[in-house]
Structures are given as structure tokens and as C-alpha cells.
Design an enzyme around this catalytic site. Structure first.
Site, PDB file in Angstrom:
ATOM      1  N   GLN A  74      -4.876  -1.901   8.749  1.00 53.83           N
ATOM      2  CA  GLN A  74      -5.360  -2.956   8.686  1.00 53.83           C
ATOM      3  C   GLN A  74      -5.591  -4.418   9.840  1.00 53.83           C
ATOM      4  O   GLN A  74      -5.169  -4.256  10.575  1.00 53.83           O
ATOM      5  CB  GLN A  74      -3.246  -3.344   8.075  1.00 53.83           C
ATOM      6  CG  GLN A  74      -2.941  -4.654   7.435  1.00 53.83           C
ATOM      7  CD  GLN A  74      -3.797  -4.880   6.337  1.00 53.83           C
ATOM      8  OE1 GLN A  74      -3.704  -3.703   5.576  1.00 53.83           O
ATOM      9  NE2 GLN A  74      -3.758  -5.884   5.903  1.00 53.83           N
ATOM     10  N   LYS A 111       0.873  -1.265  -0.325  1.00 56.92           N
ATOM     11  CA  LYS A 111      -0.041   0.051  -0.453  1.00 56.92           C
ATOM     12  C   LYS A 111       1.082   1.502  -0.028  1.00 56.92           C
ATOM     13  O   LYS A 111       0.953   2.124  -0.290  1.00 56.92           O
ATOM     14  CB  LYS A 111      -0.858   0.381   1.139  1.00 56.92           C
ATOM     15  CG  LYS A 111      -2.465  -1.174   0.897  1.00 56.92           C
ATOM     16  CD  LYS A 111      -2.492  -1.515   1.897  1.00 56.92           C
ATOM     17  CE  LYS A 111      -3.771  -2.308   1.497  1.00 56.92           C
ATOM     18  NZ  LYS A 111      -4.665  -2.708   3.205  1.00 56.92           N
ATOM     19  N   ASP A 171     -11.488   2.036   3.562  1.00 61.50           N
ATOM     20  CA  ASP A 171     -12.252   0.134   3.266  1.00 61.50           C
ATOM     21  C   ASP A 171     -13.595   0.615   3.297  1.00 61.50           C
ATOM     22  O   ASP A 171     -14.223  -0.610   2.262  1.00 61.50           O
ATOM     23  CB  ASP A 171     -11.271  -0.290   4.398  1.00 61.50           C
ATOM     24  CG  ASP A 171      -9.951  -0.754   4.583  1.00 61.50           C
ATOM     25  OD1 ASP A 171      -9.824  -0.779   3.497  1.00 61.50           O
ATOM     26  OD2 ASP A 171      -9.669  -0.397   5.474  1.00 61.50           O
TER      27      ASP A 171
HETATM   28  N1  GUN Z   1      -6.823  -6.926   5.837  1.00 59.30           N
HETATM   29  C1  GUN Z   1      -7.140  -7.957   4.372  1.00 59.30           C
HETATM   30  N2  GUN Z   1      -7.253  -7.221   3.661  1.00 59.30           N
HETATM   31  C2  GUN Z   1      -7.698  -6.252   4.003  1.00 59.30           C
HETATM   32  C3  GUN Z   1      -8.911  -4.929   3.255  1.00 59.30           C
HETATM   33  O1  GUN Z   1      -9.066  -4.733   2.282  1.00 59.30           O
HETATM   34  N3  GUN Z   1      -8.342  -3.419   4.224  1.00 59.30           N
HETATM   35  C4  GUN Z   1      -7.738  -3.730   6.136  1.00 59.30           C
HETATM   36  N4  GUN Z   1      -8.010  -2.554   6.435  1.00 59.30           N
HETATM   37  N5  GUN Z   1      -7.870  -4.558   6.238  1.00 59.30           N
HETATM   38  C5  GUN Z   1      -7.048  -6.252   5.423  1.00 59.30           C
END
Ligand code: GUN
Length: 285
Positions: free
Chosen positions: A97, A53, A120
Site C-alpha cells: 500500500q 481489499k 498493481d
Molecule cells: N494507494 C492508493 N491507491 C493505491 C493503489 O492502487 N495501490 C497501492 N499499492 N497503493 C495505493
């Protein structure tokens, strides 16, 4: 034999669009876009996702702010950080996350993120907005799946769409998005009876159940568009999806590979959401 949907290429196209728009906003409006990424603990998979990211932010010209917190961080400390980020004008999007360590209530953390910065789209307000079709952000994976289906030139209107999996992050919002595009949507899950029969009726099949090679070619209608959201690691270390690729590609018209299908789209859509957040916070559009 199916055409393979190149998720890396579609993802690169989305990131290019985002980068061009971010550059325009910077030059014309002096606007800088920023994403805060919070990781708690040292789960290796989460670490990889967070690094990806950060790299994506650099590639599209965003600032990224990383907060790597100890496993022992308390819920209160994490909520305090979220509140600081909610007020920080440099931060347009906040991503915490998941999964979080067991002593932290994930729902409480998601609920604390300002809906305007919830890139998200996990906050209940944003989830509700998706239900009524009045959203700013779409959850990144289902939004990426829609973009991949679009890339095949398939018109969803009137098609039988089958979503396998009912998670809050993928299955449920995916079904809503297909419905908004006028698909006739069936949601299946681990307790569904006659799964094979239902799958055989699918013109568009989106599989997000989290079981390696769960859907086989004999469950796929000739000419279906097959999108595999799964990402499973086999005992031999190889990655594989929820769809058995070799048998499925003989039936499908289009199919996503794993890796290189849905995976790269998720981060591209996160970048798009962060740009949208920045524009809305600046009162642009
Ligand atoms: N963990 C796995 N996929 C995601 C996601 O799309 N967003 C977040 N915040 N955590 C994750």
C-alpha cells in the site's frame, strides 16, 4: 441530463465474474488464489483501503495475507518481506500500500516485487508492457475506468478522448488504454494552456487531477462521457470529485458520481488481476 454510471453495480458484476472463476479453479484444479497486502505505518486512509481489499478477497473467495508493519520498519526489512512473498507459492499477488513512510524508497520497493505478482502493475516491466500492448495486468484504476466507459456502450474508436492528469498510476496508463481502443488522446495537466477549449472538444473526458470541483459544466461538451477519478475531502468533511457534478451532469450524456463511481472499480480490478496472476502462475491460459 446525464445518466449516472453506477460504479457499485459494475464493480459487483466484475467481482461476481471473478468469484465464479475462482470457484471453478478451486473445484476443477484445486487452485487457491491468494493476495498479500502490506501496509507500513498507520495512515488512516491507507488502513481503510487495506481493510476494503481484505473484505473484497473474502467476498470473491481468495485467501488474503495481511502484513501490518510498524512505521519504523526499515527499507531493508520491507525488501526482505517482499522477497519472502515473491517466493511464497500461496501468494499470487503482492500489493504494497502506498504511500510509504518517507524513509523508504517507494521505487526500490516496487522494483523488488516480482512482475508476475505485481497486481498493481506498477513495476517498470509491467508499465513497459502496457506501452507495447502486451500486458497481463492493467493498473487497477485505469482498467476500472475502461470498464465503466464500456458499460455505457460507447465505442471509443475515433473519439476525442481527453485525460486530465499525468500521474504514473492513472493519467499516463489511462491515455495508453484509450489509445489502444483507437481513441484520439490528449493528455492535459496543471500547466496546460487553453484547458477549457481542449475539454470542450472531448467526447470522453477522464479527470484525475486531484483538485476538488476543478472541471465545471461550462468546460464540458454536450453529450460527453465524463469519468471523475478524483476523491477530495472538503473542509466540511464531504467527499467530492474533480468534476463539479451539478453543472457537469447537465451537459454530459453519462457521468460517474463521487463516491460510487470509479472508487469501487479499483478493488474489483485488483481482484481480477490477482485471479489472472494465479492462473498464469499455474500455467492456465
Ligand atoms: N494507494 C492508493 N491507491 C493505491 C493503489 O492502487 N495501490 C497501492 N499499492 N497503493 C495505493
Amino acid at each position: 441530463m446525464a445518466q449516472i454510471i453506477d460504479g457499485k453495480a459494475v464493480s459487483a458484476a466484475v467481482k461476481n465474474e471473478v468469484a465464479a472463476e475462482a470457484a471453478r479453479l478451486r473445484d476443477e484444479k484445486g487452485l487457491k488464489v491468494g493476495l498479500a497486502v502490506v501496509i507500513v505505518g498507520s495512515d488512516p486512509a491507507s488502513r481503510v483501503y487495506v481493510n476494503n481489499k481484505k473484505k473484497a478477497c473474502e467476498a470473491v473467495g481468495f485467501q488474503s495475507f495481511e502484513y501490518a508493519l510498524e512505521e519504523s520498519t526499515t527499507q531493508e526489512q520491507l525488501l526482505d518481506l517482499v522477497n519472502v512473498l515473491n517466493r511464497d507459492d500461496r501468494v499470487n499477488g503482492i500489493l504494497v500500500q502506498l504511500p510509504l513512510p518517507k524513509h523508504i524508497d517507494e521505487k526500490a520497493v516496487i522494483n523488488a516485487i516480482s512482475p508476475a505478482k505485481d497486481v498493481d502493475a506498477f513495476h517498470p516491466e509491467n508499465v513497459g508492457r502496457i506501452m507495447i500492448g502486451e500486458y497481463s495486468f492493467l493498473p487497477c484504476t485505469p482498467a476500472g475506468v475502461m470498464r465503466l466507459i464500456e458499460s455505457t456502450g460507447t465505442d471509443i474508436t475515433g473519439k476525442q478522448c481527453v485525460v486530465i492528469g499525468r500521474s504514473n498510476i492513472v493519467g499516463k496508463p489511462q491515455a495508453m488504454l484509450l489509445l489502444q481502443k483507437n481513441g484520439t488522446v490528449t493528455i492535459c495537466h496543471s500547466k496546460t494552456k487553453n484547458l477549457k477549449e481542449i475539454c470542450l472538444g472531448a467526447d470522453i473526458l477522464v479527470v484525475a487531477i486531484g483538485r476538488a470541483n476543478f472541471i465545471t459544466g461550462d468546460m464540458i461538451k454536450e453529450g460527453a462521457v465524463v469519468i471523475d477519478v478524483g476523491m477530495n475531502r472538503l473542509d466540511n468533511g464531504k467527499l467530492c470529485g474533480d468534476v463539479e457534478f451539478e453543472s457537469a451532469e447537465k451537459k454530459a450524456s453519462f457521468i460517474t458520481p463521487v463516491p460510487g463511481g470509479v472508487g469501487p472499480m479499483t478493488i474489483a480490478m485488483l481482484m481480477k488481476n490477482t485471479l489472472t496472476a494465479a492462473k498464469q502462475q499455474a500455467g492456465i491460459e
